[in-house]
Design an enzyme around this catalytic site. Structure first.
Site, PDB file in Angstrom:
ATOM      1  N   GLU A   1       8.140  57.219  69.571  1.00 42.92           N
ATOM      2  CA  GLU A   1       7.465  58.192  70.429  1.00 42.92           C
ATOM      3  C   GLU A   1       7.141  57.537  71.766  1.00 42.92           C
ATOM      4  O   GLU A   1       6.268  57.964  72.494  1.00 42.92           O
ATOM      5  CB  GLU A   1       6.243  58.812  69.765  1.00 42.92           C
ATOM      6  CG  GLU A   1       5.323  57.879  69.052  1.00 42.92           C
ATOM      7  CD  GLU A   1       4.226  58.625  68.294  1.00 42.92           C
ATOM      8  OE1 GLU A   1       3.532  59.435  68.918  1.00 42.92           O
ATOM      9  OE2 GLU A   1       4.058  58.371  67.096  1.00 42.92           O
TER      10      GLU A   1
ATOM     11  N   SER B   1      -7.479  64.719  64.997  1.00 41.51           N
ATOM     12  CA  SER B   1      -6.276  64.166  64.388  1.00 41.51           C
ATOM     13  C   SER B   1      -6.573  63.642  62.972  1.00 41.51           C
ATOM     14  O   SER B   1      -5.754  63.779  62.063  1.00 41.51           O
ATOM     15  CB  SER B   1      -5.733  63.046  65.269  1.00 41.51           C
ATOM     16  OG  SER B   1      -4.441  62.711  64.876  1.00 41.51           O
TER      17      SER B   1
ATOM     18  N   ASP C   1     -20.186  47.021  70.015  1.00 45.61           N
ATOM     19  CA  ASP C   1     -20.435  46.153  68.868  1.00 45.61           C
ATOM     20  C   ASP C   1     -19.089  45.822  68.206  1.00 45.61           C
ATOM     21  O   ASP C   1     -18.332  46.739  67.869  1.00 45.61           O
ATOM     22  CB  ASP C   1     -21.341  46.917  67.888  1.00 45.61           C
ATOM     23  CG  ASP C   1     -21.743  46.069  66.700  1.00 45.61           C
ATOM     24  OD1 ASP C   1     -22.797  46.367  66.120  1.00 45.61           O
ATOM     25  OD2 ASP C   1     -21.010  45.128  66.328  1.00 45.61           O
TER      26      ASP C   1
ATOM     27  N   THR D   1      -7.158  51.544  69.351  1.00 44.88           N
ATOM     28  CA  THR D   1      -6.198  51.509  68.234  1.00 44.88           C
ATOM     29  C   THR D   1      -4.764  51.334  68.739  1.00 44.88           C
ATOM     30  O   THR D   1      -3.840  51.922  68.203  1.00 44.88           O
ATOM     31  CB  THR D   1      -6.294  52.795  67.383  1.00 44.88           C
ATOM     32  OG1 THR D   1      -6.007  53.922  68.233  1.00 44.88           O
ATOM     33  CG2 THR D   1      -7.670  52.978  66.782  1.00 44.88           C
TER      34      THR D   1
ATOM     35  N   LYS E   1     -10.226  56.712  54.419  1.00 48.38           N
ATOM     36  CA  LYS E   1     -10.555  58.130  54.180  1.00 48.38           C
ATOM     37  C   LYS E   1      -9.451  58.801  53.350  1.00 48.38           C
ATOM     38  O   LYS E   1      -9.738  59.553  52.416  1.00 48.38           O
ATOM     39  CB  LYS E   1     -10.723  58.862  55.521  1.00 48.38           C
ATOM     40  CG  LYS E   1     -11.924  58.374  56.329  1.00 48.38           C
ATOM     41  CD  LYS E   1     -12.007  59.108  57.661  1.00 48.38           C
ATOM     42  CE  LYS E   1     -12.817  58.365  58.715  1.00 48.38           C
ATOM     43  NZ  LYS E   1     -14.223  58.208  58.450  1.00 48.38           N
TER      44      LYS E   1
ATOM     45  N   CYS F   1       4.452  60.016  64.598  1.00 48.88           N
ATOM     46  CA  CYS F   1       4.604  58.827  63.748  1.00 48.88           C
ATOM     47  C   CYS F   1       5.465  59.063  62.517  1.00 48.88           C
ATOM     48  O   CYS F   1       5.876  58.111  61.864  1.00 48.88           O
ATOM     49  CB  CYS F   1       3.234  58.316  63.313  1.00 48.88           C
ATOM     50  SG  CYS F   1       2.135  57.998  64.701  1.00 48.88           S
TER      51      CYS F   1
ATOM     52  N   ASN G   1      -1.834  49.950  65.708  1.00 47.86           N
ATOM     53  CA  ASN G   1      -0.969  51.089  65.402  1.00 47.86           C
ATOM     54  C   ASN G   1       0.435  50.859  65.954  1.00 47.86           C
ATOM     55  O   ASN G   1       0.597  50.580  67.141  1.00 47.86           O
ATOM     56  CB  ASN G   1      -1.569  52.364  66.024  1.00 47.86           C
ATOM     57  CG  ASN G   1      -0.922  53.627  65.488  1.00 47.86           C
ATOM     58  OD1 ASN G   1      -0.011  53.574  64.660  1.00 47.86           O
ATOM     59  ND2 ASN G   1      -1.398  54.777  65.944  1.00 47.86           N
TER      60      ASN G   1
ATOM     61  N   HIS H   1       0.571  56.169  56.188  1.00 49.80           N
ATOM     62  CA  HIS H   1       0.609  55.949  57.639  1.00 49.80           C
ATOM     63  C   HIS H   1      -0.752  55.383  58.049  1.00 49.80           C
ATOM     64  O   HIS H   1      -1.799  55.910  57.658  1.00 49.80           O
ATOM     65  CB  HIS H   1       0.881  57.263  58.369  1.00 49.80           C
ATOM     66  CG  HIS H   1       0.642  57.166  59.850  1.00 49.80           C
ATOM     67  ND1 HIS H   1       1.250  56.196  60.620  1.00 49.80           N
ATOM     68  CD2 HIS H   1      -0.154  57.880  60.682  1.00 49.80           C
ATOM     69  CE1 HIS H   1       0.841  56.332  61.870  1.00 49.80           C
ATOM     70  NE2 HIS H   1      -0.007  57.339  61.939  1.00 49.80           N
TER      71      HIS H   1
ATOM     72  N   SER I   1       1.441  63.349  64.058  1.00 48.42           N
ATOM     73  CA  SER I   1       0.625  64.377  64.714  1.00 48.42           C
ATOM     74  C   SER I   1       1.514  65.519  65.152  1.00 48.42           C
ATOM     75  O   SER I   1       2.705  65.346  65.399  1.00 48.42           O
ATOM     76  CB  SER I   1      -0.074  63.787  65.935  1.00 48.42           C
ATOM     77  OG  SER I   1      -1.041  62.859  65.516  1.00 48.42           O
TER      78      SER I   1
HETATM   79  N1  COA Z   1     -20.338  48.790  62.471  1.00 49.22           N
HETATM   80  C1  COA Z   1     -19.627  49.451  61.517  1.00 49.22           C
HETATM   81  N2  COA Z   1     -18.958  50.619  61.779  1.00 49.22           N
HETATM   82  C2  COA Z   1     -19.006  51.115  63.023  1.00 49.22           C
HETATM   83  C3  COA Z   1     -19.745  50.483  64.051  1.00 49.22           C
HETATM   84  C4  COA Z   1     -20.438  49.263  63.724  1.00 49.22           C
HETATM   85  N3  COA Z   1     -21.126  48.603  64.643  1.00 49.22           N
HETATM   86  N4  COA Z   1     -19.620  51.212  65.190  1.00 49.22           N
HETATM   87  C5  COA Z   1     -18.841  52.277  64.876  1.00 49.22           C
HETATM   88  N5  COA Z   1     -18.472  52.216  63.570  1.00 49.22           N
HETATM   89  C6  COA Z   1     -17.600  53.131  62.845  1.00 49.22           C
HETATM   90  C7  COA Z   1     -17.886  54.605  63.111  1.00 49.22           C
HETATM   91  O1  COA Z   1     -18.914  55.097  62.264  1.00 49.22           O
HETATM   92  C8  COA Z   1     -16.529  55.220  62.822  1.00 49.22           C
HETATM   93  O2  COA Z   1     -16.334  55.308  61.428  1.00 49.22           O
HETATM   94  P1  COA Z   1     -16.277  56.745  60.698  1.00 49.22           P
HETATM   95  O3  COA Z   1     -15.103  57.487  61.280  1.00 49.22           O
HETATM   96  O4  COA Z   1     -16.072  56.411  59.264  1.00 49.22           O
HETATM   97  O5  COA Z   1     -17.570  57.402  60.999  1.00 49.22           O
HETATM   98  C9  COA Z   1     -15.544  54.143  63.315  1.00 49.22           C
HETATM   99  O6  COA Z   1     -16.299  52.928  63.343  1.00 49.22           O
HETATM  100  C10 COA Z   1     -15.012  54.392  64.725  1.00 49.22           C
HETATM  101  O7  COA Z   1     -16.105  54.552  65.613  1.00 49.22           O
HETATM  102  P2  COA Z   1     -16.143  55.777  66.616  1.00 49.22           P
HETATM  103  O8  COA Z   1     -17.414  55.736  67.348  1.00 49.22           O
HETATM  104  O9  COA Z   1     -15.823  57.047  65.877  1.00 49.22           O
HETATM  105  O10 COA Z   1     -14.934  55.375  67.558  1.00 49.22           O
HETATM  106  P3  COA Z   1     -14.272  56.157  68.754  1.00 49.22           P
HETATM  107  O11 COA Z   1     -15.100  57.293  69.230  1.00 49.22           O
HETATM  108  O12 COA Z   1     -13.925  55.101  69.737  1.00 49.22           O
HETATM  109  O13 COA Z   1     -12.945  56.794  68.146  1.00 49.22           O
HETATM  110  C11 COA Z   1     -10.804  56.911  67.148  1.00 49.22           C
HETATM  111  C12 COA Z   1     -12.140  56.184  67.184  1.00 49.22           C
HETATM  112  C13 COA Z   1      -9.985  56.362  65.991  1.00 49.22           C
HETATM  113  C14 COA Z   1     -10.999  58.412  66.935  1.00 49.22           C
HETATM  114  C15 COA Z   1     -10.082  56.646  68.518  1.00 49.22           C
HETATM  115  O14 COA Z   1      -9.886  55.277  68.669  1.00 49.22           O
HETATM  116  C16 COA Z   1      -8.755  57.347  68.625  1.00 49.22           C
HETATM  117  O15 COA Z   1      -8.693  58.512  69.025  1.00 49.22           O
HETATM  118  N6  COA Z   1      -7.631  56.660  68.334  1.00 49.22           N
HETATM  119  C17 COA Z   1      -6.316  57.224  68.373  1.00 49.22           C
HETATM  120  C18 COA Z   1      -5.974  57.793  67.055  1.00 49.22           C
HETATM  121  C19 COA Z   1      -4.580  58.324  67.082  1.00 49.22           C
HETATM  122  O16 COA Z   1      -3.754  57.865  67.808  1.00 49.22           O
HETATM  123  N7  COA Z   1      -4.285  59.305  66.257  1.00 49.22           N
HETATM  124  C20 COA Z   1      -2.983  59.859  66.213  1.00 49.22           C
HETATM  125  C21 COA Z   1      -2.104  59.256  65.199  1.00 49.22           C
HETATM  126  S1  COA Z   1      -2.620  59.510  63.553  1.00 49.22           S
END
Ligand code: COA
Length: 447
Positions: free
Chosen positions: A85, A213, A33, A165, A255, A122, A330, A246, A366
């Site tokens: 990085e 993370s 979606d 991301t 958040k 980062c 990112n 960040h 991280s």
């Molecule tokens: N409408 C509105 N919101 C939606 C949605 C929809 N149709 N579908 C999903 N979402 C929301 C989820 O509820 C979630 O929000 P929440 O965290 O507030 O609950 C968000 O969108 C992301 O969805 P999710 O299913 O959790 O995504 P994911 O399993 O693909 O993971 C990350 C998202 C960010 C954890 C993943 O992309 C990631 O690991 N990124 C790398 C992060 C990183 O590099 N971190 C290190 C540096 S800080």
């Protein structure tokens, strides 16, 4: 003679020249979606490097424009610190490659500039600012400025959750005495612990536990804020015009903003005024056990999020910091620095007078460490920020199809032998130009 006034004198931002539309292109290809991207993660698109771009070209192109615009020559620069990085060389720092590029277009050289490379996920962009700040405050700069360049290609393995991301771009900053944008506070807070949330043990693409993370980010940021307050006194929401965090994706900052607000209103008149609507903040001694306390905190936080007072604060103080990030994804080391730039850009475009106003800057890397410091915006900031051309760059990116995305991802994958035609034409910029006899990457300036 050293001065107390040290900070950011100029900023340049360089995005990768390709755009992946997350809602229109990526989500349908993944059968997801689009709301996950636009609403959940808060992202519209990611930037990617074309085949002739990488961390060196993006960094060098940003630094080149900055130096030209400020009328600087290499003799004015005493340090080049690169934060990344995404380095491709475990010995020769990216700053030497970037200096080599710049020496192709300037008459002088950088032989007396101290060059290095900073690594701590980062947060190393902010650590490089710190290094430059300390070097100037120590009086070792001989009147010269430092170039700090945060440059990354944030790519994840295909199929990894982090693919949502990604991003690529560079931020070049000139750190100098009597700066024209912001002065950095000597006070800083650190929150640091040995964590395993995101790492690249001799591999190009990260091993990442994204959900963990997010938790570590918030825990270390809270520690850093408390540490900052221990040296600068309690913070209050009215103290800061903007709070750039960040930004791995805007949803993360949503958040962090909420938890930060809950923390800084504690014990203030704002908590009292809100108490009529949502009660006071829970205290551990009022709960039977830790679990009951955490439930009470969650309930309070959920209610706080819905208050008009919080929403107004968020839309004024946090939302403007996300204006660039949601279009580029990112940028790892550069992310907090495009958040600051986005806020200043917003202020300029909306006629907000920032002279003498404060920013609170929250960086995170991280592994894991958070850092918090304050910045004071100084007269001259508007003229500097007016020079940014990031909107134009964002608009001019080539919008790639999913098939083109796969090709580009392969071209930048060090383990693939992929080759592809560029999708854009380089003009007035440094480009990757093949390999040298010792396996070094080579660069040239295209007129
Ligand atoms: N409408 C509105 N919101 C939606 C949605 C929809 N149709 N579908 C999903 N979402 C929301 C989820 O509820 C979630 O929000 P929440 O965290 O507030 O609950 C968000 O969108 C992301 O969805 P999710 O299913 O959790 O995504 P994911 O399993 O693909 O993971 C990350 C998202 C960010 C954890 C993943 O992309 C990631 O690991 N990124 C790398 C992060 C990183 O590099 N971190 C290190 C540096 S800080």
């Amino acid at each position: 003679m050293t001065t107390d006034s040290v900070g950011i004198d100029a900023i340049e931002i360089r995005t990768g020249k390709l755009e992946l539309d997350l809602a229109e292109t990526f989500a349908p290809a993944k059968d997801e979606d689009p709301g996950k991207y636009t609403k959940g993660l808060g992202l519209r698109s990611s930037s990617f490097p074309d085949v002739y771009e990488d961390i060196v070209t993006m960094g060098a192109n940003a630094a080149h424009r900055l130096m030209e615009r400020k009328g600087l020559t290499p003799a004015d620069i005493g340090r080049i610190d690169v934060a990344t990085e995404s380095a491709f060389d475990n010995s020769k720092p990216v700053s030497t490659y970037i200096a080599g590029c710049l020496e192709q277009v300037f008459d002088e050289d950088f032989h007396h500039a101290n060059k290095g490379e900073r690594k701590f996920a980062c947060i190393s962009g902010t650590q490089s600012l710190d290094d430059a700040y300390n070097w100037i405050r120590a009086g070792r700069n001989r009147g010269r400025a430092a170039l700090v360049i945060a440059t990354d290609t944030a790519l994840y393995a295909r199929g990894d959750a982090g693919e949502a991301t990604q991003g690529a771009g560079a931020v070049a900053m000139l750190i100098a005495e009597d700066p024209s944008i912001v002065e950095l506070s000597p006070e800083q807070g650190i929150g640091s612990a040995d964590e395993t949330d995101f790492l690249k043990p001799n591999q190009q693409f990260p091993s990442v536990d994204g959900k963990r993370s997010m938790k570590v980010y918030l825990a270390r940021m809270r520690e850093a804020v408390e540490d900052f307050e221990s040296v600068s006194g309690d913070t209050h929401p009215d103290d800061f015009e903007f709070i750039p965090f960040h930004t791995p994706f805007p949803g993360m900052v949503r958040k962090a903003g909420l938890l930060g607000y809950r923390h800084i209103i504690r014990g203030t008149e704002i908590e009292e005024e809100l108490a009529e609507e949502i009660g006071h903040q829970p205290h551990p001694e009022e709960s039977e056990d830790d679990e009951a306390y955490l439930d009470a905190v969650r309930e309070y936080t959920d209610a706080l999020k819905e208050t008009d007072r919080y929403r107004e604060w968020y839309s004024q103080v946090i939302e403007p910091t996300l204006g660039i990030s949601r279009h580029v994804g990112n940028w790892y080391t550069g992310s907090v620095h495009i958040a600051r730039a986005a806020a200043l850009k917003y202020a300029r475009e909306n006629g907000i007078d920032l002279d003498g106003k404060q920013l609170l800057v929250g960086s995170y890397g991280s592994g894991a460490q958070a850092e918090v410091h304050a910045e004071t915006v100084v007269p001259g900031w508007e003229a500097e920020i007016a020079q940014l051309n990031i909107d134009e760059q964002i608009m001019n990116r080539y919008d790639i199809s999913y098939e083109e995305y796969e090709q580009i991802h392969d071209v930048h994958n060090h383990d693939e032998e992929a080759d592809a035609e560029p999708l854009t034409a380089p003009e007035g910029e440094f480009v990757f130009d093949g390999w040298g006899r010792m396996g070094e990457r080579k660069y040239t300036f295209v007129e």
